[in-house]
Design a protein around this motif. Structure first.
Motif, PDB file in Angstrom:
ATOM      1  N   THR A  89      -2.677  -1.124   4.723  1.00  0.00           N
ATOM      2  CA  THR A  89      -2.363  -1.713   3.418  1.00  0.00           C
ATOM      3  C   THR A  89      -3.602  -1.743   2.531  1.00  0.00           C
ATOM      4  N   SER A 130       7.047  -2.696  -2.306  1.00  0.00           N
ATOM      5  CA  SER A 130       7.140  -2.679  -0.842  1.00  0.00           C
ATOM      6  C   SER A 130       7.723  -3.981  -0.315  1.00  0.00           C
ATOM      7  N   ALA A 180       7.850  -0.162   5.096  1.00  0.00           N
ATOM      8  CA  ALA A 180       7.817   0.079   3.652  1.00  0.00           C
ATOM      9  C   ALA A 180       6.434   0.535   3.193  1.00  0.00           C
ATOM     10  N   ILE A 181       5.378  -0.062   3.769  1.00  0.00           N
ATOM     11  CA  ILE A 181       4.015   0.315   3.394  1.00  0.00           C
ATOM     12  C   ILE A 181       3.736   1.761   3.779  1.00  0.00           C
ATOM     13  N   PHE A 184       5.463   4.413   1.713  1.00  0.00           N
ATOM     14  CA  PHE A 184       4.963   4.589   0.348  1.00  0.00           C
ATOM     15  C   PHE A 184       3.905   5.681   0.255  1.00  0.00           C
ATOM     16  N   TYR A 224      10.194   9.425   1.617  1.00  0.00           N
ATOM     17  CA  TYR A 224      10.240   7.966   1.756  1.00  0.00           C
ATOM     18  C   TYR A 224      11.416   7.542   2.634  1.00  0.00           C
ATOM     19  N   CYS A 228      11.359   5.769   6.473  1.00  0.00           N
ATOM     20  CA  CYS A 228      12.070   4.515   6.737  1.00  0.00           C
ATOM     21  C   CYS A 228      13.041   4.690   7.903  1.00  0.00           C
TER      22      CYS A 228
END
Length: 277
Positions: A89, A130, A180-181, A184, A224, A228
């Protein structure tokens, strides 16, 4: 000069009370600098260990390599699927900060606007989006794809923000945020870096520019969605996770329809700097 191995203080440990055989064990508990191995590493083995390090760091930066391999050990060692490591992150936030500065210098007219755009990129485009995606996944994925749902196999499970001891089949918000991070990352590559570089070409009023600009968005959103899917597919208590790939068909249809006259990059790209002033 005497090496540190020679300077280490050793002690004798008896194998059995009646056995006079002894082994040499250094004070640090290791033998010859290796765990349980009297043979020191040769130059080839040392080189192999050094060569593995860049691959390890690369696998932590690129989200494509199997997310399952990143999550499986966690349930065994810390009773959680969530990886409490914010380094990715922080790193991606730093990349977004640099990208915001570049976009601000190119497409804003003041230093203050550049600062606002940089803050917008990091805290809204990246972190806030996110968090929203993670919250939606936390409340929807577990309920739609978890055990106990009508028409799906499995038994009903509990769901909470944090996993308690012995509760392995539980979708955690931290895990959703991790997915989600990492998902991205391709969005940053294609829509914040590649689009910035190719903007003079894809913003033109011709079909070739429209094709490449629209394809950028197709690849970014498709990538993306796939990441996921890989993240949630690694959880053994979720069923029919392949349904998470269904948006890819929608993306493909919209991409094909857009080729008949709608330049996505030209209309959506400027929205990235909205709010910078």
């Amino acid at each position: 000069m005497q090496s540190w191995q020679d300077r280490r203080e050793s002690k004798h440990v008896e194998l059995t009370p009646g056995d006079s055989q002894t082994i040499q064990v250094p004070a640090d508990g290791f033998r010859d600098g290796n765990m349980g191995d009297d043979k020191p590493l040769d130059s080839a083995e040392e080189s192999l260990q050094i060569d593995i390090l860049p691959q390890t760091y690369a696998s932590s930066l690129l989200p494509l390599p199997s997310l399952q391999s990143l999550t499986n050990p966690r349930i065994e060692t810390k009773n959680t699927w969530h990886r409490p490591d914010p380094s990715f992150t922080y790193l991606l936030s730093f990349f977004m900060l640099l990208t915001g500065i570049a976009w601000g210098i190119a497409y804003t007219t003041s230093v203050s606007a550049t600062v606002r755009l940089t803050i917008l990129f990091v805290f809204v485009h990246f972190l806030a989006v996110s968090l929203l995606v993670a919250a939606a996944a936390f409340f929807l994925v577990g309920r739609l794809l978890g055990p106990g749902i009508a028409g799906l196999p499995g038994r009903r499970r509990q769901q909470g923000l944090f996993t308690q001891a012995g509760e392995g089949e539980q979708l955690e918000f931290g895990y959703c945020f991790d997915v989600a991070i990492r998902a991205f990352f391709p969005v940053w590559v294609w829509l914040y870096v590649m689009q910035f570089i190719l903007w003079p070409l894809i913003a033109r009023d011709n079909w070739v520019s429209m094709f490449f600009g629209n394809t950028l968005y197709l690849v970014a959103l498709g990538y993306y969605t796939v990441i996921c899917f890989l993240g949630y597919n690694a959880l053994p208590f979720l069923h029919h996770t392949e349904l998470l790939l269904s948006p890819c068909f929608v993306y493909a249809i919209l991409w094909f329809a857009s080729l008949f006259g709608f330049n996505i990059a030209k209309h959506v790209g400027p929205l990235l700097i909205t709010g910078a002033g």
